[in-house]
Design a protein around this motif. Structure first.
Motif, PDB file in Angstrom:
ATOM      1  N   GLN A 178     -15.057 -36.482 -35.696  1.00  0.00           N
ATOM      2  CA  GLN A 178     -15.994 -37.546 -35.348  1.00  0.00           C
ATOM      3  C   GLN A 178     -15.631 -38.825 -36.089  1.00  0.00           C
ATOM      4  N   TRP A 179     -15.967 -39.978 -35.459  1.00  0.00           N
ATOM      5  CA  TRP A 179     -15.691 -41.270 -36.078  1.00  0.00           C
ATOM      6  C   TRP A 179     -16.636 -42.333 -35.515  1.00  0.00           C
ATOM      7  N   LYS A 180     -16.885 -43.364 -36.328  1.00  0.00           N
ATOM      8  CA  LYS A 180     -17.668 -44.495 -35.849  1.00  0.00           C
ATOM      9  C   LYS A 180     -16.795 -45.324 -34.910  1.00  0.00           C
ATOM     10  N   ALA A 181     -17.305 -45.556 -33.688  1.00  0.00           N
ATOM     11  CA  ALA A 181     -16.483 -46.190 -32.666  1.00  0.00           C
ATOM     12  C   ALA A 181     -16.981 -47.571 -32.254  1.00  0.00           C
ATOM     13  N   HIS A 182     -18.294 -47.819 -32.355  1.00  0.00           N
ATOM     14  CA  HIS A 182     -18.857 -49.098 -31.923  1.00  0.00           C
ATOM     15  C   HIS A 182     -19.920 -49.556 -32.911  1.00  0.00           C
ATOM     16  N   ASP A 183     -20.286 -50.834 -32.795  1.00  0.00           N
ATOM     17  CA  ASP A 183     -21.333 -51.405 -33.647  1.00  0.00           C
ATOM     18  C   ASP A 183     -22.713 -51.296 -33.018  1.00  0.00           C
ATOM     19  N   GLY A 184     -22.785 -50.764 -31.814  1.00  0.00           N
ATOM     20  CA  GLY A 184     -24.047 -50.484 -31.145  1.00  0.00           C
ATOM     21  C   GLY A 184     -23.977 -49.096 -30.545  1.00  0.00           C
ATOM     22  N   ILE A 185     -25.057 -48.667 -29.892  1.00  0.00           N
ATOM     23  CA  ILE A 185     -25.078 -47.345 -29.265  1.00  0.00           C
ATOM     24  C   ILE A 185     -23.971 -47.258 -28.215  1.00  0.00           C
ATOM     25  N   ILE A 186     -23.222 -46.151 -28.232  1.00  0.00           N
ATOM     26  CA  ILE A 186     -22.161 -45.925 -27.252  1.00  0.00           C
ATOM     27  C   ILE A 186     -22.797 -45.404 -25.963  1.00  0.00           C
ATOM     28  N   LEU A 187     -22.493 -46.060 -24.859  1.00  0.00           N
ATOM     29  CA  LEU A 187     -23.133 -45.755 -23.587  1.00  0.00           C
ATOM     30  C   LEU A 187     -22.290 -44.894 -22.658  1.00  0.00           C
ATOM     31  N   LYS A 188     -20.955 -44.980 -22.776  1.00  0.00           N
ATOM     32  CA  LYS A 188     -20.117 -44.240 -21.832  1.00  0.00           C
ATOM     33  C   LYS A 188     -18.771 -43.906 -22.458  1.00  0.00           C
ATOM     34  N   VAL A 189     -18.247 -42.715 -22.119  1.00  0.00           N
ATOM     35  CA  VAL A 189     -16.913 -42.310 -22.537  1.00  0.00           C
ATOM     36  C   VAL A 189     -16.183 -41.687 -21.354  1.00  0.00           C
TER      37      VAL A 189
END
Length: 261
Positions: A178-189
């Motif tokens: 796991q890793w921090k990917a965005h500065d806001g909630i991630i909506l789609k992958v």
């Protein structure tokens, strides 16, 4: 620019590919549109009932091991009413399944078409048979899981947890990444089985490209609105990204190449 027929009038909630040249999109106006990238034509597939708000769609894999699948003409459509729907290419709903408490935020077939995974507002991730029978609950989060994707070999899943991306092997004893990917909630992958690259997008109005180890390869500039949908073409050469009144194609490096609306 494709602008002759119906267009995307509101938030593009989900996009999905049938082939490398044909793209489907859904938006808050209840319309499912078909985009032909060869002829630059757009057509209305169906106007959904007013109480069905689509969130995610994913096509059943067309081929497995080079063999055409009999179910290749259907897609899964998830919605805010806690159900997922199996829908024909003409837009007819063939089956609806009660799946989660609250909205079903994501639905994805695995690459051989033997299983469907869903994620929900209730924080649960579930695996279903291709006919819609519940097999197992794979994970339980304390917050909504906005998106989920199968790994290239269908032996791992990628899902969101707030600002984090998590890769969880189906084998219980295997290590979770796991890793921090965005500065806001991630909506789609999305995770492509050809190039092995991961896409993510979020409320920070950006989309990003990662390798399978969580290493950042590309980050977009900030858009005017949250990037609500990203989806790889089957061949892994391009992907689609959607936002408010926006649907755009990008090459696999992340660079935008064509605006559809």
């Amino acid at each position: 620019m494709i602008d002759d027929n119906p267009s995307v009038y509101k938030l593009v909630s989900c996009v999905g590919w049938t082939t490398a040249d044909e793209l489907y999109s859904c938006s808050e106006d209840h319309q499912i549109l078909r985009w032909n990238l060869l002829t630059s034509e757009t057509s209305l597939v169906v106007k959904l009932q007013e109480d069905l708000f689509p969130i995610d769609l994913h096509w059943f894999p067309k081929t497995v091991g080079g063999k055409k699948q009999s179910q290749a003409e259907i897609f899964v459509l998830t919605s805010t009413d806690g159900k997922f729907h199996l829908v024909s290419k003409t837009g007819r709903i063939e089956k609806s399944v009660e799946a989660h408490k609250g909205a079903v935020l994501a639905g994805r077939w695995n690459y051989d078409g033997t299983a469907l995974i869903t994620a929900g507002e209730d924080g649960q991730i579930k695996i279903w048979s291709k006919s819609g029978m519940l097999r197992s609950t794979l994970a339980q989060q304390g917050s909504p899981v906005y998106s989920v994707a199968w790994g290239p070999d269908s032996d791992r899943i990628l899902y969101t947890s707030g600002r984090l991306l998590i890769i969880k092997p189906l084998q219980p004893s295997a290590k979770v990444l796991q890793w921090k990917a965005h500065d806001g909630i991630i909506l789609k992958v999305d995770w492509n089985s050809v190039n092995y690259l991961i896409l993510s997008s979020g409320e920070d109005c950006k989309y990003k490209v990662w390798d399978s180890y969580g290493r950042l390869l590309y980050t977009s500039s900030s858009h005017d609105y949250p990037v609500t949908s990203v989806s790889w073409s089957p061949d892994g050469e391009v992907f689609a990204m959607g936002s408010f009144n926006t649907l755009r194609l990008c090459d696999k490096t992340g660079i935008g190449t064509q605006t559809l609306s």
